[in-house]
Design an enzyme around this catalytic site. Structure first.
Site: not given
Length: 354
Positions: A76, A99, A192
């Site tokens: 994904i 991840k 970020d």
């Protein structure tokens, strides 16, 4: 159909010889499945086929996850350092995001990953993506995270282009709650914050993710001076190499909201329709151009005021997350009972649900 003499309640359906291929009984990860029997390298389990007796969802503190217990559904997300996969737990059916980061990377990147693991391990907040477990195997770090089935705010923006103010207020409130937690409870600067690091789901939840470049501040001054993160949303003081603190995240939040409201990144290149020729030009524009504002003829005074409170060139003039939570814009639409769940799911069906 045979009955096991050691367990008369367990029924085994053995395939007739040469009629049914063995692959029909094997999952991708090598688990043999037949009826309520499941066997893999971690052993044997009997899993009830009765939905009423389905196992409870796994919680972050359960410590019962292993890589052998999850099946890959699809990829994904992809990045320079690895991939994100949608996976499903064999025994509970629960979905997770996996991840996977290859560790044949620069030392600085490895330090960032170590930092992310430390932050994930200690962070438990409804407005931050839940961390479950991490593993190291065959030269890769695998991190099991909460699966946010709506994707990122960046994905959502590509579908809707702009987000109306009432929904933006509801989204912003959740992000601010996450920033209050990170800044004031964990002493973390995200560094970020951008649309792709804000994830959404079918329940209308918005959560902050990706702490690979986050900084943990141990001093009371809350200042840092390293140069990492995404250039587009970076505050002027960070671009200039000055010390910066939690309010650098507030600048990023202001740009994110302005982009969501207008459908375009606030700092446009000199030639309309063209991209920036280099990130240096963009950084010069952020440092030297006046701060971006919301068009007063298109948006409410409250929204324009909120953006102004975030996007101030001088960080001392920006309001902290705690004060922004009390800003009139955050609460001006609360009587409308904004349904983010319906709004997110109306754009497209979630990839999967729990």
């Amino acid at each position: 159909m045979r009955r096991n003499p050691l367990n008369p309640n367990l029924r085994l359906s053995l395939p007739p010889p040469d009629e049914v291929p063995i692959t029909q009984f094997l999952t991708e990860s090598g688990t043999f499945m037949d009826g309520d029997l499941l066997v893999n390298r971690d052993g044997l389990r009997i899993v009830s086929q009765n939905p009423v007796e389905a196992p409870p969802p796994i919680r972050p503190t359960d410590d019962q996850l292993s890589l052998a217990d999850i099946d890959l559904i699809k990829v994904i997300g992809k990045g320079s350092g690895g991939i994100v996969q949608l996976v499903q737990h064999k025994w509970t059916g629960q979905f997770f995001a996996l991840k996977v980061i290859q560790m044949n990377i620069q030392e600085s990147a490895r330090r960032q990953i170590a930092q992310e693991l430390k932050i994930n391990q200690s962070s438990q907040c409804p407005y931050v993506v839940v961390y479950y477990q991490s593993f190291y195997e065959n030269g890769a770090i695998s991190i099991i995270l909460e699966y946010m089935d709506g994707g990122s705010l960046a994905d959502f923006l590509r579908k809707v282009r702009t987000i109306p103010e009432p929904y933006l207020a509801a989204i912003c409130k959740q992000v601010l709650m996450g920033l209050v937690y990170l800044h004031h409870e964990k002493h973390i600067i995200h560094r970020d914050l951008k649309p792709s690091n804000l994830l959404i789901n079918h329940r209308g939840e918005v959560k902050i993710t990706d702490f690979g470049v986050s900084a943990v501040l141990t001093s009371t001054s809350g200042q840092a001076n390293t140069f990492v993160g995404t250039y587009n949303y970076m505050s002027p003081e960070r671009i200039s190499g000055d010390t910066y603190g939690y309010k650098s995240d507030i600048w990023s939040l202001g740009l994110v909201l302005l982009e969501c409201a207008t459908g375009r990144f606030p700092y446009s290149p000199p030639e309309e329709g063209e991209g920036w020729s280099s990130f240096y030009e963009l950084m010069v524009a952020i440092v030297e151009q006046p701060a971006s504002t919301a068009p007063t003829d298109q948006f409410s005074p409250e929204f324009c005021s909120f953006i102004s409170a975030c996007v101030q060139k001088n960080p001392g003039d920006r309001q902290p997350a705690t004060d922004l939570l009390r800003h009139p814009f955050i609460n001006m639409y609360k009587d409308l009972n904004i349904d983010l769940a319906a709004y997110f799911t109306s754009v497209g069906s979630p990839l999967a649900t729990f």
